[in-house]
Enzyme design. Structure first.
Site, PDB file in Angstrom:
ATOM      1  N   HIS A 189      -4.451 -10.210  16.518  1.00  0.00           N
ATOM      2  CA  HIS A 189      -5.393  -9.273  17.133  1.00  0.00           C
ATOM      3  C   HIS A 189      -6.618  -9.053  16.249  1.00  0.00           C
ATOM      4  O   HIS A 189      -7.301  -8.033  16.374  1.00  0.00           O
ATOM      5  CB  HIS A 189      -4.685  -7.957  17.461  1.00  0.00           C
ATOM      6  CG  HIS A 189      -3.569  -8.148  18.439  1.00  0.00           C
ATOM      7  ND1 HIS A 189      -3.801  -8.413  19.763  1.00  0.00           N
ATOM      8  CD2 HIS A 189      -2.229  -8.198  18.277  1.00  0.00           C
ATOM      9  CE1 HIS A 189      -2.642  -8.575  20.389  1.00  0.00           C
ATOM     10  NE2 HIS A 189      -1.668  -8.458  19.497  1.00  0.00           N
TER      11      HIS A 189
ATOM     12  N   GLU B  46       4.929  -2.732   0.680  1.00  0.00           N
ATOM     13  CA  GLU B  46       5.202  -2.451  -0.731  1.00  0.00           C
ATOM     14  C   GLU B  46       4.868  -3.677  -1.595  1.00  0.00           C
ATOM     15  O   GLU B  46       4.286  -3.546  -2.673  1.00  0.00           O
ATOM     16  CB  GLU B  46       6.670  -2.012  -0.904  1.00  0.00           C
ATOM     17  CG  GLU B  46       7.133  -1.792  -2.328  1.00  0.00           C
ATOM     18  CD  GLU B  46       6.292  -0.813  -3.134  1.00  0.00           C
ATOM     19  OE1 GLU B  46       5.428  -0.131  -2.570  1.00  0.00           O
ATOM     20  OE2 GLU B  46       6.475  -0.777  -4.365  1.00  0.00           O
TER      21      GLU B  46
ATOM     22  N   CYS C 248      18.197  10.103 -21.141  1.00  0.00           N
ATOM     23  CA  CYS C 248      18.671  10.764 -22.355  1.00  0.00           C
ATOM     24  C   CYS C 248      18.727   9.779 -23.517  1.00  0.00           C
ATOM     25  O   CYS C 248      18.937   8.585 -23.329  1.00  0.00           O
ATOM     26  CB  CYS C 248      20.066  11.311 -22.133  1.00  0.00           C
ATOM     27  SG  CYS C 248      20.172  12.440 -20.754  1.00  0.00           S
TER      28      CYS C 248
ATOM     29  N   TRP D 191      17.240  14.155 -20.423  1.00  0.00           N
ATOM     30  CA  TRP D 191      16.476  13.959 -19.177  1.00  0.00           C
ATOM     31  C   TRP D 191      17.383  14.560 -18.118  1.00  0.00           C
ATOM     32  O   TRP D 191      18.439  14.010 -17.808  1.00  0.00           O
ATOM     33  CB  TRP D 191      16.236  12.467 -18.985  1.00  0.00           C
ATOM     34  CG  TRP D 191      15.778  12.034 -17.626  1.00  0.00           C
ATOM     35  CD1 TRP D 191      16.568  11.618 -16.597  1.00  0.00           C
ATOM     36  CD2 TRP D 191      14.432  11.924 -17.173  1.00  0.00           C
ATOM     37  NE1 TRP D 191      15.771  11.259 -15.529  1.00  0.00           N
ATOM     38  CE2 TRP D 191      14.469  11.436 -15.847  1.00  0.00           C
ATOM     39  CE3 TRP D 191      13.182  12.195 -17.750  1.00  0.00           C
ATOM     40  CZ2 TRP D 191      13.316  11.212 -15.101  1.00  0.00           C
ATOM     41  CZ3 TRP D 191      12.044  11.972 -17.000  1.00  0.00           C
ATOM     42  CH2 TRP D 191      12.117  11.491 -15.695  1.00  0.00           C
TER      43      TRP D 191
ATOM     44  N   LYS E 242       0.072   7.166 -13.985  1.00  0.00           N
ATOM     45  CA  LYS E 242       1.476   7.242 -13.549  1.00  0.00           C
ATOM     46  C   LYS E 242       1.716   8.453 -12.656  1.00  0.00           C
ATOM     47  O   LYS E 242       2.484   8.383 -11.712  1.00  0.00           O
ATOM     48  CB  LYS E 242       2.395   7.271 -14.778  1.00  0.00           C
ATOM     49  CG  LYS E 242       3.878   7.199 -14.446  1.00  0.00           C
ATOM     50  CD  LYS E 242       4.255   5.863 -13.809  1.00  0.00           C
ATOM     51  CE  LYS E 242       5.671   5.824 -13.308  1.00  0.00           C
ATOM     52  NZ  LYS E 242       5.874   4.735 -12.319  1.00  0.00           N
TER      53      LYS E 242
ATOM     54  N   ASN F 191      25.172  10.824 -22.688  1.00  0.00           N
ATOM     55  CA  ASN F 191      24.284  10.218 -21.687  1.00  0.00           C
ATOM     56  C   ASN F 191      25.147   9.807 -20.518  1.00  0.00           C
ATOM     57  O   ASN F 191      26.241   9.284 -20.726  1.00  0.00           O
ATOM     58  CB  ASN F 191      23.609   8.946 -22.225  1.00  0.00           C
ATOM     59  CG  ASN F 191      22.537   9.261 -23.235  1.00  0.00           C
ATOM     60  OD1 ASN F 191      22.252  10.417 -23.499  1.00  0.00           O
ATOM     61  ND2 ASN F 191      21.953   8.213 -23.785  1.00  0.00           N
ATOM     62  N   GLY F 192      24.631   9.956 -19.306  1.00  0.00           N
ATOM     63  CA  GLY F 192      25.397   9.523 -18.134  1.00  0.00           C
ATOM     64  C   GLY F 192      25.738  10.711 -17.259  1.00  0.00           C
ATOM     65  O   GLY F 192      25.154  11.795 -17.390  1.00  0.00           O
TER      66      GLY F 192
ATOM     67  N   LYS G 261       2.089  -3.660  -4.628  1.00  0.00           N
ATOM     68  CA  LYS G 261       2.488  -4.028  -5.993  1.00  0.00           C
ATOM     69  C   LYS G 261       1.566  -5.111  -6.532  1.00  0.00           C
ATOM     70  O   LYS G 261       1.100  -5.038  -7.658  1.00  0.00           O
ATOM     71  CB  LYS G 261       3.939  -4.524  -5.941  1.00  0.00           C
ATOM     72  CG  LYS G 261       4.811  -4.231  -7.092  1.00  0.00           C
ATOM     73  CD  LYS G 261       5.431  -2.869  -7.162  1.00  0.00           C
ATOM     74  CE  LYS G 261       4.529  -1.711  -6.946  1.00  0.00           C
ATOM     75  NZ  LYS G 261       5.154  -0.457  -6.752  1.00  0.00           N
TER      76      LYS G 261
ATOM     77  N   GLU H 141      -2.035  -3.715  -7.264  1.00  0.00           N
ATOM     78  CA  GLU H 141      -2.241  -2.771  -8.358  1.00  0.00           C
ATOM     79  C   GLU H 141      -2.130  -3.399  -9.736  1.00  0.00           C
ATOM     80  O   GLU H 141      -2.789  -2.932 -10.654  1.00  0.00           O
ATOM     81  CB  GLU H 141      -1.334  -1.539  -8.228  1.00  0.00           C
ATOM     82  CG  GLU H 141       0.143  -1.782  -8.380  1.00  0.00           C
ATOM     83  CD  GLU H 141       0.953  -0.478  -8.333  1.00  0.00           C
ATOM     84  OE1 GLU H 141       2.001  -0.481  -7.710  1.00  0.00           O
ATOM     85  OE2 GLU H 141       0.517   0.528  -8.931  1.00  0.00           O
TER      86      GLU H 141
ATOM     87  N   ARG I 100      11.326   6.881 -23.664  1.00  0.00           N
ATOM     88  CA  ARG I 100      12.226   6.891 -22.509  1.00  0.00           C
ATOM     89  C   ARG I 100      12.024   8.136 -21.641  1.00  0.00           C
ATOM     90  O   ARG I 100      12.561   8.206 -20.534  1.00  0.00           O
ATOM     91  CB  ARG I 100      13.686   6.883 -22.996  1.00  0.00           C
ATOM     92  CG  ARG I 100      14.071   5.613 -23.722  1.00  0.00           C
ATOM     93  CD  ARG I 100      15.230   5.864 -24.661  1.00  0.00           C
ATOM     94  NE  ARG I 100      16.438   6.259 -24.003  1.00  0.00           N
ATOM     95  CZ  ARG I 100      17.441   5.453 -23.703  1.00  0.00           C
ATOM     96  NH1 ARG I 100      17.366   4.186 -24.014  1.00  0.00           N
ATOM     97  NH2 ARG I 100      18.511   5.891 -23.113  1.00  0.00           N
TER      98      ARG I 100
HETATM   99  C1  F6R Z   1       2.624   2.400  -7.124  1.00  0.00           C
HETATM  100  C2  F6R Z   1       2.878   3.776  -7.490  1.00  0.00           C
HETATM  101  C3  F6R Z   1       2.185   4.841  -6.721  1.00  0.00           C
HETATM  102  C4  F6R Z   1       3.113   6.071  -6.585  1.00  0.00           C
HETATM  103  C5  F6R Z   1       2.333   7.241  -5.958  1.00  0.00           C
HETATM  104  C6  F6R Z   1       3.236   8.425  -5.744  1.00  0.00           C
HETATM  105  O1  F6R Z   1       3.394   1.521  -7.889  1.00  0.00           O
HETATM  106  O2  F6R Z   1       3.606   4.046  -8.407  1.00  0.00           O
HETATM  107  O3  F6R Z   1       1.768   4.397  -5.459  1.00  0.00           O
HETATM  108  O4  F6R Z   1       4.196   5.720  -5.801  1.00  0.00           O
HETATM  109  O5  F6R Z   1       1.267   7.598  -6.788  1.00  0.00           O
HETATM  110  O6  F6R Z   1       3.777   8.868  -6.939  1.00  0.00           O
HETATM  111  P1  F6R Z   1       5.053   9.789  -6.957  1.00  0.00           P
HETATM  112  O7  F6R Z   1       6.182   8.978  -6.429  1.00  0.00           O
HETATM  113  O8  F6R Z   1       5.228  10.164  -8.399  1.00  0.00           O
HETATM  114  O9  F6R Z   1       4.758  10.952  -6.073  1.00  0.00           O
END
Ligand code: F6R
Length: 610
Positions: A505, A482, A2, A74, A605, A100-101, A486, A489, A27
Site C-alpha cells: 500500500h 522491536e 545484588c 537490588w 537509559k 543474592n537470589g 534495536k 538505535e 551492576r
Molecule cells: C530501547 C529502549 C527504550 C526504552 C524506553 C522506555 O532499547 O531501551 O526504547 O524501552 O525508553 O524505557 P522504560 O522501559 O525504562 O520505561
C-alpha cells in the site's frame, strides 16, 4: 543486581569489603551494608542509597576486624530501606547472612518461624535464612547451613558468618553465581570477579549445589549434601573492564546472554509446583475485580511499548478481553476512554520514564486500576501503581534494552494466564501446556545464542546498507517493530518495520535491488500469506533473511535468500525466541560499524523528561 563480597584474612576487612562493593557498582543497587567480627562481636552497619551513605556511617564508627561480609542490594522483596538492606541477622544477633537470589518459599518458612516466636525486622526473604540457620545450629555452622538450605526453594548465593565460629566463612551457590578468591593467608568470596581482582587472580568457581568453607589458611569445597569435592583453580587474566562485563565485550552482549536466567528468574515462584497454574501472589487485585474488567489499556514507551504489543495479543487470546496498546506520550492527549472497569497496564524497565508515569497518573485520575510491569522495585511507577509485577531481569546497563523486553514478555504471559485462569477462558490442560512450553524457553534461548556466529555473518553483510526492512504478520509484526528499533538505535542504520501485508500500500516503492528485508515467518497460520508478501519484495530485488521455526526450513528455503531457524514453541510464545536473533543482529551490525554499542549517540537509559 545484588553484589556479595566476603573476606577472611589478616588485614582489616572493612576497606576490602567497601572497595569490593564499589567494583560491583556497575551492576546497579539501591542499598548496601557490611557485617564484621569486631572485639564486641558480630557488628552490622547498613544504609539505603549509594555506597557513599554507608561509608559516611562507617567513617565515624569503623568496624574493626579481619573477617566480614558485605552486600549491595537490588530490591526484589521489600522496598529499598535500611531495614531491608543486607547483611541480615537472627534474633540472637549471632548469625549474619548476605544473599543474592530469591527464596520462593520464604513466606511459608517465615510463617513457621513466626509461630515459633521469631521476630523479623525486614520484609526480605533473606532474613528468613539467618533465622533458619540459627534454628539449625548445633555447634557446627557448616551442618546448620546445609540443613537450612535443604528447606529452601529458589535461587541463592550465600555468605554466612556466625559469632560462634569466628574463624570460618561459609559460602553456598545455588542458581546464583558465587566465586571464591584464594590469597596468601586470606580468602575471599564474591558474586563477581571484579570485586576481588585487585587482591587475587586465582579463584574457584562454584557450581550450583556446591559450597565452600573458608578459613585464613584454606578452602574446603563440598556439595550442599556434604560430600567433599576438589576443583581446578581458575586463573583470571582479564582486565577489570572485561571482568565487569563477565568476559563479554559489551554489556549488551552480556545482557543478551543473561536472558535464559532472566526468563527463569521471572517465572520462579510464579508457577504452581505441579506446573499446572500460575500463582501471582504479589497481586492484590481480587478475582471479582478482575472479572469486572471490560477493557485493558497497555501504555509504555519504546521497547517496553513493543512488549505491550505482544501483551495485547497475549491477553486478547488468553482472556478474550479487548486490549489497546498505546505510546505513553500520546495516551493522555487522545482523551482515552477510561472507566473504573478499565485495567491500565504500564510497562517500564526503569519505572521512571516521564511519559509512562504521566499516563499512569492520568489513568488513576480517571478511576482505572493500574498494574505496573517494571524491573525496579521502589521505582516511581512501582510505588504509584495499584499492583506490580516485577520482572527479574536484573539491572540493565546497556542503553539498548534486551533482557528487560523479554522479561516483560514473560510477565505478560504469566498475567495473561492468570487472567484466563480467573475468568475461566482457558481450560486447565491448555494453561498447563503453555506453562510447560514456557519452562523450555530458557534452554531454547541458549540454543539460539549458541549460533551467534551465524547471525554475526549476516549482520556484517547487511551493515553497509543505508536502509532495510523488517516484515511480519501478527505477533511477528510486533517483534519486527522491536527488531527495527534495536537496529536503528545502536547501528544508526535506517530501518522500518512493516506489517507484511501493508507494504504493497505504499512502502513497496522503496524496495529495490539488494535492499535487505528481514522476514519473520513463525506464525504458522499466517505463513502462506507472509510468503506471498515475500514474493512481492523478492520480485523487486530484495535480499530476504527469513526467521523461521525449526522444521519449516525446507518449505521456506526456496522463498528466501538466507534462513535462520529458531526452536519450535507455541505460536503465542515465539516472540520470546524470535527476538533473540534480531538483538544479536543489531549488536553485531553496530559492532562491525565501530559504534559505541552500550552508549549509542543521542540516547539515555532512563528518559525522565516528557
Ligand atoms: C530501547 C529502549 C527504550 C526504552 C524506553 C522506555 O532499547 O531501551 O526504547 O524501552 O525508553 O524505557 P522504560 O522501559 O525504562 O520505561
Amino acid at each position: 543486581m545484588c553484589g556479595i563480597v566476603g573476606y577472611i584474612g589478616h588485614r582489616q576487612s572493612q576497606p576490602i569489603l567497601l572497595e569490593g562493593l564499589k567494583k560491583l557498582e556497575y551492576r546497579g543497587y539501591d542499598s548496601a551494608g557490611i557485617a564484621v567480627f569486631t572485639e564486641q562481636g558480630l557488628e552490622i552497619t547498613k544504609s539505603v542509597g549509594r555506597l557513599a551513605n554507608l561509608e559516611g556511617r562507617l567513617s565515624g564508627d569503623p568496624l574493626k576486624g579481619t573477617v566480614g561480609i558485605g552486600h549491595t542490594r537490588w530490591a526484589t522483596h521489600g522496598k529499598p530501606s535500611d531495614a531491608n538492606s543486607h547483611p541480615h541477622t537472627d534474633n540472637s544477633m549471632k548469625f549474619s547472612v548476605v544473599h543474592n537470589g530469591i527464596i520462593e518459599n520464604y513466606l511459608e518458612l517465615k510463617e513457621e518461624l513466626v509461630q515459633a516466636g521469631h521476630r523479623f525486622q525486614s520484609e526480605t526473604d533473606t532474613e528468613v535464612i539467618s533465622h533458619l540457620i540459627a534454628v539449625e545450629y548445633e555447634g557446627d555452622i557448616v551442618k546448620a547451613v546445609q540443613k537450612a538450605v535443604r528447606k529452601m526453594r529458589g535461587a541463592f548465593a550465600l555468605g554466612v558468618l556466625t559469632e560462634h565460629e569466628p574463624d570460618r566463612l561459609v559460602a553456598v551457590r545455588y542458581a546464583s553465581p558465587l566465586i571464591i578468591g584464594i590469597g596468601e593467608g586470606e580468602k575471599f568470596i564474591a558474586s563477581d570477579i571484579p570485586a576481588i581482582l585487585e587482591h587475587t587472580r586465582d579463584i574457584y568457581i562454584l557450581n550450583d549445589g556446591e559450597m565452600a568453607v573458608l578459613t585464613r589458611e584454606g578452602v574446603e569445597l563440598m556439595t550442599i549434601e556434604g560430600n567433599f569435592i576438589s576443583k581446578d583453580v581458575f586463573h583470571v587474566d582479564w582486565d577489570l573492564m572485561t571482568a565487569e562485563k563477565g568476559g563479554f565485550d559489551h554489556f549488551m552482549l552480556k545482557e543478551i546472554h543473561e536472558q535464559p536466567k532472566a526468563y527463569s528468574d521471572t517465572m520462579r515462584g510464579r508457577v504452581s509446583e505441579d506446573g499446572r497454574s500460575v500463582a501471582l501472589s504479589e497481586l492484590s487485585i481480587t478475582a471479582e475485580q478482575l472479572r469486572s474488567i471490560d477493557r485493558v489499556h497497555i501504555v509504555a514507551c519504546g521497547t517496553a511499548m513493543h512488549a505491550g504489543l505482544v501483551g495485547k495479543t497475549v491477553i486478547e487470546q488468553l482472556a478474550r478481553i479487548p486490549v489497546e496498546t498505546d505510546v505513553a506520550s500520546e495516551y493522555r492527549y487522545r482523551s482515552p476512554i477510561i472507566t473504573p472497569r478499565t485495567l491500565v497496564i504500564v510497562v517500564s524497565q526503569s519505572g521512571e520514564t516521564a511519559d509512562t508515569l504521566a499516563a499512569l497518573r492520568e489513568a488513576k485520575r480517571n478511576g482505572a486500576r493500574v498494574l505496573a510491569i517494571t524491573n525496579v522495585v521502589g521505582s516511581s511507577v512501582a510505588r504509584e501503581a495499584d499492583d506490580v509485577i516485577i520482572t527479574l531481569a536484573g539491572p540493565e546497563i546497556a542503553v539498548a534494552s534486551t533482557k528487560a523486553y523479554t522479561s516483560q514478555l514473560i510477565a505478560f504471559y504469566l498475567f495473561g494466564l492468570h487472567l484466563a485462569q480467573t475468568l475461566g477462558t482457558q481450560d486447565e490442560a491448555y494453561i498447563a501446556r503453555v506453562l510447560a512450553a514456557m519452562q523450555s524457553l530458557p534452554e531454547q534461548v541458549e540454543r539460539i545464542l549458541a549460533q551467534g556466529e551465524v547471525i554475526k555473518e549476516v549482520a556484517e553483510s547487511i551493515a553497509h546498507n543505508r536502509s532495510l526492512f523488517f516484515i511480519g504478520r501478527g505477533l511477528d509484526y510486533a517483534v519486527a517493530m522491536e527488531g527495527s528499533l534495536k537496529l536503528k538505535e545502536i547501528s544508526y542504520i535506517h530501518s522500518e518495520a512493516y506489517a507484511a501485508g501493508e507494504l504493497k500500500h505504499g512502502t513497496l516503492a522503496l524496495i529495490e535491488e539488494g535492499v535487505p528485508v528481514i522476514a519473520l515467518i513463525t506464525q504458522e497460520e499466517l505463513q502462506e500469506k507472509t510468503l506471498s508478501n515475500i514474493k512481492e519484495v523478492k520480485a523487486r530485488g530484495a535480499d530476504v533473511l527469513g526467521i523461521v521455526n525449526e522444521g519449516a526450513e525446507a518449505e521456506i528455503a526456496k522463498s528466501v535468500d538466507t534462513l535462520f531457524a529458531i526452536p519450535r514453541t507455541l505460536p503465542l510464545l515465539t516472540p520470546a525466541l524470535s527476538v533473540i536473533p534480531l538483538q544479536l543482529l543489531s549488536y553485531y551490525a553496530s559492532l562491525s560499524l565501530g559504534h559505541d554499542v552500550d552508549k549509542p549517540r543521542n540516547l539515555a537509559k532512563s528518559v525522565t523528561v516528557e
